[in-house]
Design a protein around this motif. Structure first.
Motif, PDB file in Angstrom:
ATOM      1  N   THR A 159     -16.475  -5.827   3.116  1.00  0.00           N
ATOM      2  CA  THR A 159     -15.033  -6.028   3.299  1.00  0.00           C
ATOM      3  C   THR A 159     -14.626  -5.777   4.752  1.00  0.00           C
ATOM      4  OG1 THR A 159     -14.723  -3.793   2.441  1.00  0.00           O
ATOM      5  CG2 THR A 159     -14.337  -5.600   0.925  1.00  0.00           C
ATOM      6  N   PRO A 218      -7.947  -6.505   4.894  1.00  0.00           N
ATOM      7  CA  PRO A 218      -8.850  -6.682   3.758  1.00  0.00           C
ATOM      8  C   PRO A 218      -8.061  -6.909   2.474  1.00  0.00           C
ATOM      9  CG  PRO A 218      -8.577  -4.355   4.200  1.00  0.00           C
ATOM     10  CD  PRO A 218      -7.775  -5.081   5.255  1.00  0.00           C
ATOM     11  N   SER A 263      -6.197   0.607  -6.782  1.00  0.00           N
ATOM     12  CA  SER A 263      -5.644   1.544  -5.804  1.00  0.00           C
ATOM     13  C   SER A 263      -5.359   2.919  -6.396  1.00  0.00           C
ATOM     14  CB  SER A 263      -4.355   0.970  -5.215  1.00  0.00           C
ATOM     15  OG  SER A 263      -3.402   0.720  -6.244  1.00  0.00           O
ATOM     16  N   ILE A 265      -6.935  -6.132  -1.350  1.00  0.00           N
ATOM     17  CA  ILE A 265      -6.840  -4.924  -2.156  1.00  0.00           C
ATOM     18  C   ILE A 265      -6.567  -5.329  -3.598  1.00  0.00           C
ATOM     19  CG2 ILE A 265      -5.993  -3.523  -0.238  1.00  0.00           C
ATOM     20  CD1 ILE A 265      -3.210  -3.638  -1.540  1.00  0.00           C
ATOM     21  N   SER A 294      -3.985   2.215  -1.689  1.00  0.00           N
ATOM     22  CA  SER A 294      -4.947   1.200  -1.291  1.00  0.00           C
ATOM     23  C   SER A 294      -6.356   1.699  -1.541  1.00  0.00           C
ATOM     24  CB  SER A 294      -4.776   0.856   0.199  1.00  0.00           C
ATOM     25  OG  SER A 294      -5.758  -0.041   0.629  1.00  0.00           O
ATOM     26  N   VAL A 298      -9.954   0.008  -0.845  1.00  0.00           N
ATOM     27  CA  VAL A 298     -10.699  -1.141  -0.337  1.00  0.00           C
ATOM     28  C   VAL A 298     -12.174  -0.920  -0.650  1.00  0.00           C
ATOM     29  CG1 VAL A 298     -11.300  -2.506   1.687  1.00  0.00           C
ATOM     30  CG2 VAL A 298      -9.020  -1.474   1.505  1.00  0.00           C
ATOM     31  N   THR A 312       0.823  -1.213   0.000  1.00  0.00           N
ATOM     32  CA  THR A 312       0.000   0.000   0.000  1.00  0.00           C
ATOM     33  C   THR A 312       0.855   1.261   0.000  1.00  0.00           C
ATOM     34  OG1 THR A 312      -0.175  -0.035   2.423  1.00  0.00           O
ATOM     35  CG2 THR A 312      -1.870  -1.187   1.166  1.00  0.00           C
TER      36      THR A 312
END
Length: 397
Positions: A89, A99, A211, A101, A68, A70, A63
């Motif tokens: 999630t 979680p 992301s 990604i 990231s 999510v 990340t």
């Protein structure tokens, strides 16, 4: 004291993860990649909790390098938009500690490559053969020179020439009956909050927020191997343009892409497990070792697990011991990884068969069964995947 030398064949996700993991263990690493330069385009990849934990053990924070995103929910839908099953999630994070990604593949490979010394990466270097007959492998390259190594990591992909060379009796690849299209699109105005896959009759369409704010789109259809169309963008609109929102709007974005940015590949998995994942001082990982259908999103995740376990079991690169311990470490690697990866391969194949059903009655029964499954039970069914990563014991010489 000279360090042990590992040559990694292939600079995909599995190969680069192996290179980073070995580098962290003090090995001198050379990565040979036939492509002339790192990829700048491509698809996305989902990183499940098991892969993220594996990366954490080699001090790679995905990340930090890729960002990231999510999604709020994940699940399956029908082509009319009705949800068959979905999971928050937040519930996944509570159960697994982290979680999943999804990131662009080029961003992940760039993040891994950045950990390595620049001289470790040799793009435009095609490996033609590996000679392991003398007890210490020698890697032959098209442009030369030869590279002597203490270890060779065969991360040369689904069509692995090294797999064919060392396992000539293996049946090779098995066409699973589907072709797949993949694309990355910009669509910030659509604000799609869910990662979802939609099942129709012998066709599927997936939407994954990445992301970097883009969306990774993928679609599959049951067709004979080698089937293609003159315009992949038009083919996607023809097949999926009447499906639920936001698929038509996303396909409009696909229509604006350069045709070369819409990828199409027939889907294969390994017809049978390899007898072992090593030979002498050569280790196979990822698609080269256990190519699997993408239905569980575990192909890249299992390659990451392979790489981390392999490096963990090997002696430290700056150890004073000789190389006699390497074959035993590779045998331990096969013992640790072969059964797990083959179980995932077979499970991915079974799940794919559900998605390829075309008879209306079979599709109706499938959808009813999925809808009747409580989300908590479906999530529990992922425990062996998401909680299955383990580092086996290691005895350094």
């Amino acid at each position: 004291m000279p360090r042990r030398h590992a040559v990694v064949v292939g600079a995909g996700i599995g190969g680069l993860t192996a290179a980073v993991a070995l580098h962290r263990r003090g090995w001198h690493v050379t990565v040979c990649e036939r492509a002339p330069e790192p990829p700048t385009t491509g698809a996305g990849i989902g990183l499940a909790p098991n892969a993220l934990r594996a990366l954490e053990t080699i001090d790679v924070d995905v990340t930090r390098a890729t960002g990231s995103a999510v999604p709020a929910t994940m699940g399956l839908r029908r082509s009319d938009g009705r949800w068959l099953i979905r999971t928050d999630t937040a519930d996944m994070a509570a159960r697994y500690g982290i979680p999943p990604i999804a990131v662009p593949r080029p961003a992940l490979t760039a993040a891994l490559a950045a950990v390595l010394p620049p001289e470790a990466l040799r793009y435009g270097t095609a490996v033609t053969a590996v000679d392991d007959a003398a007890g210490r492998p020698t890697v032959r390259t098209a442009a030369g020179p030869d590279l002597p190594a203490d270890l060779v990591v065969a991360a040369d992909g689904i069509h692995s020439p090294l797999r064919r060379a060392y396992f000539p009796a293996h049946p090779g690849l098995h066409y699973i009956g589907e072709t797949a299209w993949r694309a990355l699109v910009e669509a910030p105005d659509l604000r799609v909050p869910a990662m979802n896959e939609t099942w129709g009759r012998g066709e599927r369409f997936g939407v994954t927020p990445l992301s970097d704010g883009r969306f990774y789109l993928y679609a599959t259809a049951v067709v004979p191997a080698g089937t293609s169309s003159a315009d992949r963008r038009a083919e996607l609109r023809r097949r999926f343009g009447s499906w639920h929102d936001p698929i038509p709007a996303l396909l409009d974005r696909v229509g604006r892409l350069d045709p070369a940015d819409v990828l199409q590949n027939d889907l294969y998995d390994l017809a049978a497990p390899l007898p072992r994942m090593h030979h002498g001082r050569i280790a196979w990982l990822g698609d080269a070792a256990h190519a699997m259908a993408p239905n569980l999103g575990q192909g890249g995740c299992q390659a990451i697990e392979d790489a981390v376990v392999l490096a963990h079991l090997l002696p430290a690169g700056d150890s004073g011991a000789g190389t006699d311990s390497i074959p035993a470490a590779l045998a331990a690697y096969t013992a640790a990884r072969r059964d797990r990866t083959d179980a995932v391969r077979l499970r991915a194949r079974r799940v794919g068969r559900l998605g390829t059903l075309r008879h209306p009655l079979a599709v109706a029964v499938r959808d009813l069964a999925v809808r009747a499954t409580p989300a908590r039970l479906a999530l529990r069914g992922m425990d062996d995947l998401f909680n299955g990563f383990r580092l086996p014991g290691r005895q350094d010489p």
